[in-house]
Design an enzyme around this catalytic site. Structure first.
Site, PDB file in Angstrom:
ATOM      1  CB  SER A  13      -0.719  -1.791  -4.318  1.00  8.78           C
ATOM      2  OG  SER A  13      -0.184  -0.620  -3.739  1.00  8.78           O
TER       3      SER A  13
ATOM      4  CB  SER B  26      -0.916   0.049   1.235  1.00  9.85           C
ATOM      5  OG  SER B  26      -1.972  -0.862   1.147  1.00  9.85           O
TER       6      SER B  26
ATOM      7  CG  ASP C  99      -1.822   2.123  -5.106  1.00  4.91           C
ATOM      8  OD1 ASP C  99      -0.732   2.023  -4.537  1.00  4.91           O
ATOM      9  OD2 ASP C  99      -2.277   1.263  -5.880  1.00  4.91           O
TER      10      ASP C  99
END
Length: 346
Positions: free
Chosen positions: A270, A232, A272
Site C-alpha cells: 500500500s 494505496s 500511504d
C-alpha cells in the site's frame, strides 16, 4: 439515493465540521473531476485547486509525508526541500501519472505565459492509486483534454464516491473512491478550517472498522473476494491555519491516525501518502524584499489541529465508501458498495 456517512447517524470525532464538510470549506479551495466510465475503463482524474490565483507566482506553504512508499507520486522531493506548492494537486491512476503531469505542466505554462511570467521549471504534484482491478489501466485514457476539463469543472460543491480518480478504486474489498470532510479549529478569537480529501484504494477486508466497530468478519462473509492490505491511499490536507511547512508536516502526519481508525495497518503493498498545503502564507516568485514575513502558530497550540486532521481523514475515507455505488468493471470484476453491503440496513 447516495448519502454521506453522517446521514446514517455515524458521527466521527468531536470537532464541528465546516459548512459543506469538505476540503472546499477552506476559503479559495475548489475541486474538479473528469470521469471515464465505459465497459473497459473505470478511471479518471481529480484536481484540487488550492487557490484561484497563479500559484507559480505566489506559492503556498506545503508539506508531504510518505508513510509507506509503494507509490508513484511526483513532486514530493521539492516540497520536502522548499516547503512550497506551485501547482494544483492532481490524482489519477498509476500508469497515467506521466500524462497527467504533462497536462498540468501544459496548463501552468499557458497560464504563466498569459500573465507574462516565465515558467522554466515547474514542480507538478500528481498522486495515484492503482485501479487495474476495474480499469484497463494499460490503455492510459487520461490526458491533456481530460485534465483540462477537470480543472474547468472545479468548484466548491464537488461529487464524492466513484468519480474522477476514484472511479475504479477498491477500499477494504469494497468500492472505494473520492471522499472529503472538514473540521473547524479555533485559535484565540479566530476560527480556521482543516479539510481532507482522499482517494481510497487500500485495506484488508477483515480489518475494516466503522466508527470503532470491527466490521471485517461480517464483510468477509458477504464479499466473495476479500482483499488484503494493499493498493494505496492519497490523503490531501488543506488548511488556512498560519503554520510553517514543518508544522504542516506534523499536522498531515496525523492523517495516518484517521487511516488506522478505519482499520489500515499500512501494509507492504500500500502506498500511504500525505500531502498538505496552507493558504495562510504566500511566497512570491519574485519577492520585492530579501526578507519574507510569515505568520506561524504557537507550537503548543497544535493539538487541536492534530485531532482535526485525524477526524477529517477518517470521515473522508468513510464518505468515499458511503458515496460509492456498486461497480462492475473491466473483465467483469465487481466491487460492492458499503451502502449495498451494510449501510442501507441502517
Amino acid at each position: 439515493m447516495k448519502k454521506r456517512i453522517r446521514e446514517y447517524g455515524i458521527m466521527i470525532g468531536r470537532h464541528q465540521t465546516g459548512k459543506r464538510n469538505k476540503i472546499t470549506d477552506v476559503p479559495g479551495v475548489t475541486v474538479g473531476h473528469y470521469t471515464v466510465d465505459t465497459e473497459d475503463h473505470k478511471t479518471g482524474v481529480t484536481v484540487i485547486m488550492p487557490c484561484q490565483d497563479n500559484m507559480f507566482v505566489n506559492k503556498l506553504t506545503a508539506a508531504a509525508f510518505v508513510h509507506n512508499g509503494f507509490g508513484k507520486t511526483t513532486g514530493i522531493p521539492q516540497i520536502e526541500e522548499l516547503g512550497t506548492l506551485e501547482t494544483p494537486i492532481a490524482l489519477t491512476n498509476t500508469l497515467n501519472v506521466g500524462r497527467v503531469q504533462d497536462a498540468i505542466v501544459d496548463y501552468m505554462v499557458e497560464r504563466c505565459r498569459n500573465e507574462g511570467t516565465a515558467a522554466k521549471s515547474i514542480n507538478t504534484v500528481v498522486g495515484e492509486c492503482n485501479d487495474a482491478s476495474l480499469n484497463n489501466i494499460e490503455e492510459r485514457v487520461i490526458g491533456i483534454k481530460e485534465v483540462r476539463e477537470a480543472i474547468a469543472s472545479a468548484g466548491e460543491d464537488f461529487e464524492e464516491g466513484d468519480v474522477g480518480a476514484g472511479k475504479g478504486t477498491t477500499c477494504f474489498g469494497m468500492k472505494g473512491g473520492i471522499g472529503s470532510s472538514s473540521r473547524l479549529v479555533t485559535v484565540g478569537e479566530t476560527t480556521y478550517t482543516i479539510g481532507a480529501l482522499v482517494q481510497s484504494n487500500f485495506g484488508s477486508t477483515r480489518n475494516f472498522v466503522l466508527n470503532g466497530i470491527p466490521m471485517g468478519e461480517m464483510l468477509c462473509e458477504k464479499i466473495e473476494e476479500a482483499k488484503k492490505d494493499e493498493g494505496s491511499i492519497m490523503m490531501v490536507i488543506g488548511t488556512d491555519l498560519p503554520v510553517s511547512d514543518r508544522q504542516l508536516k506534523r499536522i498531515i502526519r496525523r492523517a495516518g491516525v484517521g487511516l488506522s481508525r478505519c482499520g489500515s495497518y499500512m501494509g507492504h503493498g500500500s502506498g500511504d501518502i500525505m500531502l498538505g498545503f496552507s493558504t495562510a502564507n504566500r511566497f512570491p516568485k519574485d519577492a520585492a524584499s530579501p526578507v519574507v514575513t510569515v505568520r506561524q502558530l504557537d507550537e503548543n497550540l497544535l493539538n487541536e489541529a492534530f485531532e482535526a486532521a485525524a477526524e477529517a481523514t477518517e470521515e473522508a475515507i468513510l464518505n468515499s465508501l458511503a458515496m460509492a455505488d456498486t461497480v462492475r468493471g473491466y473483465g467483469g470484476n465487481v466491487r460492492y458498495s458499503l451502502t449495498d453491503l451494510y449501510l442501507k440496513e441502517l
